[in-house]
Design a protein around this motif. Structure first.
Motif, PDB file in Angstrom:
ATOM      1  N   HIS A 243       0.835  -1.203   0.000  1.00  0.00           N
ATOM      2  CA  HIS A 243       0.000   0.000   0.000  1.00  0.00           C
ATOM      3  C   HIS A 243       0.869   1.252   0.000  1.00  0.00           C
ATOM      4  O   HIS A 243       0.605   2.209  -0.712  1.00  0.00           O
ATOM      5  CB  HIS A 243      -0.899  -0.033   1.236  1.00  0.00           C
ATOM      6  N   LEU A 244       1.914   1.214   0.820  1.00  0.00           N
ATOM      7  CA  LEU A 244       2.788   2.389   0.942  1.00  0.00           C
ATOM      8  C   LEU A 244       4.243   1.946   0.998  1.00  0.00           C
ATOM      9  O   LEU A 244       4.607   1.084   1.788  1.00  0.00           O
ATOM     10  CB  LEU A 244       2.432   3.152   2.229  1.00  0.00           C
ATOM     11  N   LEU A 245       5.056   2.563   0.138  1.00  0.00           N
ATOM     12  CA  LEU A 245       6.501   2.290   0.160  1.00  0.00           C
ATOM     13  C   LEU A 245       7.220   3.487   0.761  1.00  0.00           C
ATOM     14  O   LEU A 245       6.999   4.630   0.362  1.00  0.00           O
ATOM     15  CB  LEU A 245       7.011   2.046  -1.271  1.00  0.00           C
ATOM     16  N   HIS A 432      11.257  -0.461  -6.493  1.00  0.00           N
ATOM     17  CA  HIS A 432       9.948   0.063  -6.903  1.00  0.00           C
ATOM     18  C   HIS A 432       9.224  -0.960  -7.772  1.00  0.00           C
ATOM     19  O   HIS A 432       8.032  -1.197  -7.615  1.00  0.00           O
ATOM     20  CB  HIS A 432      10.110   1.371  -7.683  1.00  0.00           C
ATOM     21  N   ALA A 433       9.964  -1.556  -8.703  1.00  0.00           N
ATOM     22  CA  ALA A 433       9.344  -2.492  -9.635  1.00  0.00           C
ATOM     23  C   ALA A 433       8.846  -3.740  -8.911  1.00  0.00           C
ATOM     24  O   ALA A 433       7.798  -4.286  -9.240  1.00  0.00           O
ATOM     25  CB  ALA A 433      10.341  -2.869 -10.731  1.00  0.00           C
ATOM     26  N   LEU A 434       9.586  -4.189  -7.902  1.00  0.00           N
ATOM     27  CA  LEU A 434       9.186  -5.403  -7.189  1.00  0.00           C
ATOM     28  C   LEU A 434       8.045  -5.151  -6.218  1.00  0.00           C
ATOM     29  O   LEU A 434       7.170  -5.993  -6.049  1.00  0.00           O
ATOM     30  CB  LEU A 434      10.374  -5.994  -6.424  1.00  0.00           C
ATOM     31  N   THR A 435       8.051  -3.993  -5.561  1.00  0.00           N
ATOM     32  CA  THR A 435       7.015  -3.754  -4.547  1.00  0.00           C
ATOM     33  C   THR A 435       5.736  -3.185  -5.154  1.00  0.00           C
ATOM     34  O   THR A 435       4.677  -3.315  -4.578  1.00  0.00           O
ATOM     35  CB  THR A 435       7.521  -2.796  -3.435  1.00  0.00           C
ATOM     36  N   LYS A 436       5.850  -2.546  -6.314  1.00  0.00           N
ATOM     37  CA  LYS A 436       4.682  -1.951  -6.997  1.00  0.00           C
ATOM     38  C   LYS A 436       3.739  -1.239  -6.022  1.00  0.00           C
ATOM     39  O   LYS A 436       2.563  -1.596  -5.883  1.00  0.00           O
ATOM     40  CB  LYS A 436       3.904  -3.034  -7.746  1.00  0.00           C
ATOM     41  N   PRO A 437       4.235  -0.249  -5.301  1.00  0.00           N
ATOM     42  CA  PRO A 437       3.396   0.357  -4.258  1.00  0.00           C
ATOM     43  C   PRO A 437       2.264   1.197  -4.846  1.00  0.00           C
ATOM     44  O   PRO A 437       2.398   1.724  -5.950  1.00  0.00           O
ATOM     45  CB  PRO A 437       4.386   1.260  -3.522  1.00  0.00           C
ATOM     46  N   LYS A 438       1.193   1.316  -4.069  1.00  0.00           N
ATOM     47  CA  LYS A 438       0.141   2.245  -4.473  1.00  0.00           C
ATOM     48  C   LYS A 438       0.562   3.670  -4.137  1.00  0.00           C
ATOM     49  O   LYS A 438       0.430   4.568  -4.954  1.00  0.00           O
ATOM     50  CB  LYS A 438      -1.162   1.903  -3.752  1.00  0.00           C
ATOM     51  N   PHE A 439       1.077   3.851  -2.922  1.00  0.00           N
ATOM     52  CA  PHE A 439       1.540   5.174  -2.494  1.00  0.00           C
ATOM     53  C   PHE A 439       3.026   5.114  -2.163  1.00  0.00           C
ATOM     54  O   PHE A 439       3.550   4.063  -1.803  1.00  0.00           O
ATOM     55  CB  PHE A 439       0.765   5.651  -1.264  1.00  0.00           C
ATOM     56  N   PHE A 440       3.668   6.283  -2.241  1.00  0.00           N
ATOM     57  CA  PHE A 440       5.119   6.308  -2.027  1.00  0.00           C
ATOM     58  C   PHE A 440       5.545   7.576  -1.302  1.00  0.00           C
ATOM     59  O   PHE A 440       5.094   8.675  -1.618  1.00  0.00           O
ATOM     60  CB  PHE A 440       5.830   6.203  -3.381  1.00  0.00           C
ATOM     61  N   ILE A 441       6.405   7.409  -0.291  1.00  0.00           N
ATOM     62  CA  ILE A 441       7.049   8.554   0.372  1.00  0.00           C
ATOM     63  C   ILE A 441       8.566   8.313   0.349  1.00  0.00           C
ATOM     64  O   ILE A 441       9.041   7.354   0.958  1.00  0.00           O
ATOM     65  CB  ILE A 441       6.596   8.713   1.843  1.00  0.00           C
ATOM     66  N   PRO A 442       9.324   9.150  -0.350  1.00  0.00           N
ATOM     67  CA  PRO A 442      10.785   9.000  -0.290  1.00  0.00           C
ATOM     68  C   PRO A 442      11.297   9.434   1.086  1.00  0.00           C
ATOM     69  O   PRO A 442      10.805  10.409   1.646  1.00  0.00           O
ATOM     70  CB  PRO A 442      11.299   9.953  -1.388  1.00  0.00           C
ATOM     71  N   ALA A 465       0.258  12.192  -7.907  1.00  0.00           N
ATOM     72  CA  ALA A 465      -0.674  12.418  -6.800  1.00  0.00           C
ATOM     73  C   ALA A 465      -0.548  11.337  -5.724  1.00  0.00           C
ATOM     74  O   ALA A 465      -1.006  11.521  -4.596  1.00  0.00           O
ATOM     75  CB  ALA A 465      -2.102  12.454  -7.324  1.00  0.00           C
ATOM     76  N   ASN A 466       0.080  10.217  -6.067  1.00  0.00           N
ATOM     77  CA  ASN A 466       0.224   9.134  -5.083  1.00  0.00           C
ATOM     78  C   ASN A 466       1.532   9.225  -4.303  1.00  0.00           C
ATOM     79  O   ASN A 466       1.872   8.334  -3.537  1.00  0.00           O
ATOM     80  CB  ASN A 466       0.146   7.771  -5.783  1.00  0.00           C
ATOM     81  N   ILE A 467       2.295  10.291  -4.570  1.00  0.00           N
ATOM     82  CA  ILE A 467       3.592  10.462  -3.898  1.00  0.00           C
ATOM     83  C   ILE A 467       3.525  11.682  -2.991  1.00  0.00           C
ATOM     84  O   ILE A 467       3.024  12.734  -3.389  1.00  0.00           O
ATOM     85  CB  ILE A 467       4.717  10.683  -4.938  1.00  0.00           C
ATOM     86  N   VAL A 468       4.027  11.540  -1.780  1.00  0.00           N
ATOM     87  CA  VAL A 468       4.086  12.688  -0.878  1.00  0.00           C
ATOM     88  C   VAL A 468       5.536  12.950  -0.505  1.00  0.00           C
ATOM     89  O   VAL A 468       6.243  12.047  -0.066  1.00  0.00           O
ATOM     90  CB  VAL A 468       3.249  12.444   0.395  1.00  0.00           C
ATOM     91  N   ILE A 469       5.977  14.191  -0.744  1.00  0.00           N
ATOM     92  CA  ILE A 469       7.281  14.587  -0.215  1.00  0.00           C
ATOM     93  C   ILE A 469       7.022  15.251   1.113  1.00  0.00           C
ATOM     94  O   ILE A 469       6.330  16.261   1.202  1.00  0.00           O
ATOM     95  CB  ILE A 469       8.032  15.512  -1.182  1.00  0.00           C
ATOM     96  N   SER A 470       7.552  14.630   2.141  1.00  0.00           N
ATOM     97  CA  SER A 470       7.237  15.039   3.497  1.00  0.00           C
ATOM     98  C   SER A 470       8.378  15.879   4.076  1.00  0.00           C
ATOM     99  O   SER A 470       9.278  16.290   3.361  1.00  0.00           O
ATOM    100  CB  SER A 470       6.993  13.771   4.305  1.00  0.00           C
ATOM    101  N   ASP A 471       8.316  16.109   5.346  1.00  0.00           N
ATOM    102  CA  ASP A 471       9.354  16.868   6.017  1.00  0.00           C
ATOM    103  C   ASP A 471       9.467  16.310   7.436  1.00  0.00           C
ATOM    104  O   ASP A 471       8.521  15.698   7.929  1.00  0.00           O
ATOM    105  CB  ASP A 471       8.931  18.351   6.080  1.00  0.00           C
ATOM    106  N   THR A 472      10.592  16.542   8.076  1.00  0.00           N
ATOM    107  CA  THR A 472      10.686  16.167   9.482  1.00  0.00           C
ATOM    108  C   THR A 472       9.638  16.994  10.236  1.00  0.00           C
ATOM    109  O   THR A 472       9.572  18.204  10.069  1.00  0.00           O
ATOM    110  CB  THR A 472      12.109  16.434  10.015  1.00  0.00           C
ATOM    111  N   GLY A 473       8.813  16.305  11.027  1.00  0.00           N
ATOM    112  CA  GLY A 473       7.733  16.991  11.733  1.00  0.00           C
ATOM    113  C   GLY A 473       6.375  16.840  11.070  1.00  0.00           C
ATOM    114  O   GLY A 473       5.358  17.177  11.648  1.00  0.00           O
TER     115      GLY A 473
END
Ligand SMILES: [Zn+2]
Ligand SMILES: [Zn+2]
Length: 608
Positions: A243-245, A432-442, A465-473
Motif C-alpha cells: 500500500h505504501l513504500l 519500486h518495480a518489485l514492490t509496486k506500491p500504491k503510495f510512495f514517500i521517499p 498524486a500518489n507520492i508525498v514529499i514530506s518533512d521532518t515533523g
C-alpha cells in the motif's frame, strides 16, 4: 558513520541488465479499483504472532516523521493507527559547523512522550548511528521493547551500559523472516545488503494495508557474507500488494549500480600484494564488519598480524566476533603497542579516523601526536572510506600530513578502496518495480534527494498524486484510497552537549556562534548603593582584539561607558537592564566604528 559514505562512479556490471532495467517499468495503477482487504503476512513463524486485523476499519494510518526527512541523519518514524504506535529507528545526527560545542543532535520526541501509553515497540533496521544513536536517550523515557538484529543489539550494548539501561530494557533479537506483533501492527524483518551487517527492511502489516520500509539498503549480488538482499521475498510482498513504500534516497542522484563490497576486497588484495615489504594501515568505518572481515582474511592470506587502533574499532570487533558476525583466529590479533617492535611486513593496522576526526588515532598519527606509532617512508596508508560531505577538508588534511611524513597514501580517488552502502538509481528502480506500491514517500535524504526520488517513481509510472514529499515533523495520513500531509508535530533539533540533553536552545547556540566569530568585551562597573555614584569602569576582552596593542581602544571604550553612565542618576534607576542596554548600544556602536567588528558585550553593574 558508515552509511553516509559516497562511492566512486558506480561500476558497470552487466550492460544487458542495465539496459533492461533502464527501460521505464510500467506500473499498474491501483487507483479506482476496489481496495483489497489487507492480508495476513505469509511468513509467520510463531503462532502468537498471527495478526488479526479489523478488515473494515474506516480509520486511517498516520505516518509521523520525527527525523530523517529533508536531512540525512537522526532517522525516526512512527506509524500510528487507533490506539497503537510503533517506532522505526531512533538515530542521531552529528553537529554541523553552525552548532559549536554540540556533541550530537537527536530527534524531538515530545510527540511520543505525550503518547507514551500507546507506543508498542521500537523497530530498528540496522546499527548505524543515524538509526540507533538516540536509542539510549529515548529508552530512558520510554520503556518499550526494542527489536533489532543481533549485530545491531551488540553495537547498542555498550551504549546502553554507559547509560545504565541494559538491565531495565527489553531487547528482542530479529533475524531474517522474524515477524513481531505490536498492537494492531505486525512487523517482518526482510534481509537487505548495506554497509553494516544485520541490516533489514521492514514489511509492516497495518489495518490499511502493507507498508514496506526499505531501511538503508543496496543490492549486492556478491556480498561478503554470501547473503544477497531477499529479492524473492520482496517480490512476494509486492505481489500481495504494497500500500505504501518508504524507500531510502541517499544515492538517488547516482546512475547505475553501487559497487559490490567484495570488489573492495579485490582492490585491497592487490594493495596487500603490491606493498609486501611495507607496513600497512587501513582506515575504515568500525561498523563495516564485512570490510573488517575482508581485511582480516587478507592479513591471514599474506601472513600479517592485525592490530586495532581506536576505541570504536575495538568495541565493534569484540561485539561482532562475540555473536559470530566477524570470524578470525584470535592468534592473528596483536596489541597495537607492540607493532613498533615488529617487522614492517608482518603487520596491518586497522584504524579509525577515516573521516579525519580530530581525536581519532589516524589524525593523531598523521600529526605525529600518537606516541604508540611513528609514521614514515615505509608505511602505506589506505583510506577505505569516502569523506561524508562536510568532512572533506579534515580528511584531506590528514592525507596531506601523512604525505609530509613520507608515507604512501591510497584513497578513493586513486583506487576502488571503498563501496557505498546505499542503492544507486537502478537498484532503487528494482525495489519500486518489485514492490509496486500504491503510495510512495521517499525517505532518508535531503530535500533534493526526495524530489529526485519522486521524479524517478513518476518515470516508473506512478501517478504524482500518489507520492508525498514530506518533512521532518510532518504527519502523513494514509487510508485505503488517499494519502496527504495532515498535520505536524514538534520536531526541533534536540542538542546533546556533555551530559545535558535538550538544555541548549537556539539562544545558547547563537551566543556560541557570536563568541566564536567576534569575541567578547566585558565591562565592569561598581555602583554605590547609597550615593548612586558609579566607579570608573573596567573592560576586559577575549577573542576580539590583541589586548596589548589595544590599550587606546580600551581607554576610549571606558570613556564611552562613562559618558553613558554620567547621564544616569544611579539612585533613580529602577531597572538596571535599561542602563546595561544603553551601555551595550553605545559601546557596540563605538567599537564597530573603530574596528568594523561586533564583539559580544557583557555589562556587569555591581552594587557595593
Ligand atoms: Zn545505514
Ligand atoms: Zn542511514
Amino acid at each position: 558513520m558508515g552509511d553516509m559514505e559516497q562511492t566512486p562512479r558506480a561500476k558497470v556490471l552487466d550492460r544487458r541488465a542495465i539496459a533492461a532495467a533502464e527501460k521505464p517499468v510500467k506500473l499498474r495503477s491501483t487507483r479506482g479499483r476496489k481496495p483489497k482487504a489487507p492480508t495476513v503476512p505469509p511468513v509467520v513463524k510463531e503462532e502468537s504472532n498471527v495478526f488479526m486485523m479489523p478488515v473494515t476499519s474506516a480509520r486511517s494510518l498516520k505516518v509521523v516523521f520525527l527525523g530523517g526527512i529533508g536531512e540525512i541523519g537522526k532517522n525516526m518514524t512512527a506509524l500510528e493507527y487507533g490506539d497503537d504506535i510503533i517506532v522505526i529507528d531512533c538515530g542521531l545526527s552529528f553537529p554541523t559547523i553552525d552548532m559549536p560545542g554540540i556533541d550530537s543532535v537527536i530527534p524531538d520526541t515530545t510527540y511520543l512522550m505525550e503518547n507514551k501509553d500507546r507506543v508498542r515497540g521500537i523497530f530498528i533496521t540496522h546499527g548505524h548511528e543515524d538509526h540507533i544513536g538516540a536509542v539510549p536517550y529515548v529508552l530512558q523515557q520510554l520503556n518499550v521493547p526494542l527489536y533489532a538484529s543481533a549485530l545491531t543489539l551488540a553495537l547498542l550494548e555498550h551504549k546502553l551500559e554507559e547509560h545504565k539501561l541494559n538491565e531495565k530494557v527489553t531487547l528482542v533479537t530479529a533475524t531474517k523472516g522474524s515477524v513481531f506483533r505490536a498492537g494492531c501492527f505486525s512487523v517482518e524483518y526482510v534481509k537487505v545488503n548495506h554497509s553494516v551487517a544485520g541490516s533489514f527492511a521492514l514489511n509492516i502489516t497495518t489495518p490499511v494495508g502493507t507498508v514496506f520500509h526499505t531501511g538503508d539498503f543496496k543490492v549486492d549480488y556478491t556480498p561478503v557474507d554470501g547473503e544477497i538482499i531477499d529479492l524473492h521475498r520482496i517480490a512476494e510482498i509486492g505481489k500481495r500488494g504494497v500500500h505504501l513504500l518508504l524507500c531510502e534516497s541517499t544515492n538517488v542522484e547516482r546512475p547505475g549500480y553501487s559497487m559490490s563490497e567484495s570488489a573492495v576486497g579485490k582492490s585491497l588484495d592487490k594493495i596487500f600484494a603490491d606493498n609486501a615489504g611495507k607496513r600497512l594501515f587501513i582506515a575504515t568505518f568500525a561498523s563495516n564488519v564485512h570490510r573488517l572481515q575482508q581485511i582480516m582474511d587478507l592479513a591471514e592470506k599474506y601472513g600479517r598480524k592485525v592490530a586495532f587502533s581506536g576505541r570504536s574499532m575495538l568495541t565493534v570487533c569484540e561485539a561482532a566476533s562475540k555473536i559470530g558476525e566477524l570470524k578470525y583466529d584470535p592468534y592473528i590479533v596483536v596489541d597495537v603497542e607492540k607493532i613498533e617492535r615488529m617487522q614492517l611486513k608482518n603487520v596491518v593496522v586497522i584504524t579509525t579516523g577515516a573521516q579525519g576526526e580530530p581525536m581519532s588515532a589516524l589524525t593523531r598519527m598523521a600529526s605525529g601526536e600518537f606516541s604508540k606509532i611513528n609514521i614514515g617512508y615505509d608505511d602505506t596508508i589506505v583510506i577505505s572510506a569516502s569523506p561524508i560531505p562536510g568532512n572533506e577538508k579534515m580528511v584531506y588534511n590528514v592525507i596531506n600530513n601523512l604525505y609530509r611524513l613520507g608515507a604512501h597514501v591510497i584513497y578513493e580517488s586513486l583506487a576502488e578502496v571503498h563501496a557505498s552502502g546505499h542503492a544507486c538509481q537502478e537498484e532503487i528502480k528494482l525495489i519500486h518495480a518489485l514492490t509496486k506500491p500504491k503510495f510512495f514517500i521517499p525517505v532518508h535524504g535531503e530535500y533534493r534527494h526526495l524530489e529526485k526520488h519522486a521524479e524517478l517513481a513518476v518515470a516508473l509510472g506512478m501517478p504524482r498524486a500518489n507520492i508525498v514529499i514530506s518533512d521532518t515533523g510532518s504527519v502523513v495520513e494514509v487510508d485505503r484510497r488517499s494519502i496527504r500531509i495532515a498535520g505536524s508535530i514538534p520536531a526541533e533539533n534536540v542538542f546533546v552537549d556533555g551530559s545535558g540533553i535538550g538544555d541548549i536552545g537556539a539562544e545558547v547556540l547563537r551566543d556560541r556562534k557570536h563568541l566564536s566569530a567576534d569575541g567578547l568585551m566585558a565591562v565592569f562597573v561598581n555602583v554605590d548603593q547609597f550615593t548612586g555614584e558609579f566607579s570608573h569602569p573596567e573592560v576586559v576582552s577575549r577573542g576580539f582584539v590583541y589586548a596589548k596593542d589595544s590599550e587606546d581602544l580600551f581607554e576610549a571604550s571606558k570613556d564611552v561607558v562613562e559618558s553613558v553612565l554620567s547621564k544616569v542618576d544611579g539612585k533613580a534607576v529602577e531597572d538596571w537592564s535599561v542602563v546595561k542596554t544603553a551601555v551595550r548600544k553605545e559601546l557596540g556602536g563605538y567599537l564597530y566604528r573603530m574596528t568594523k567588528r561586533r564583539p559580544m558585550i557583557i555589562v556587569m553593574i555591581v552594587p557595593n
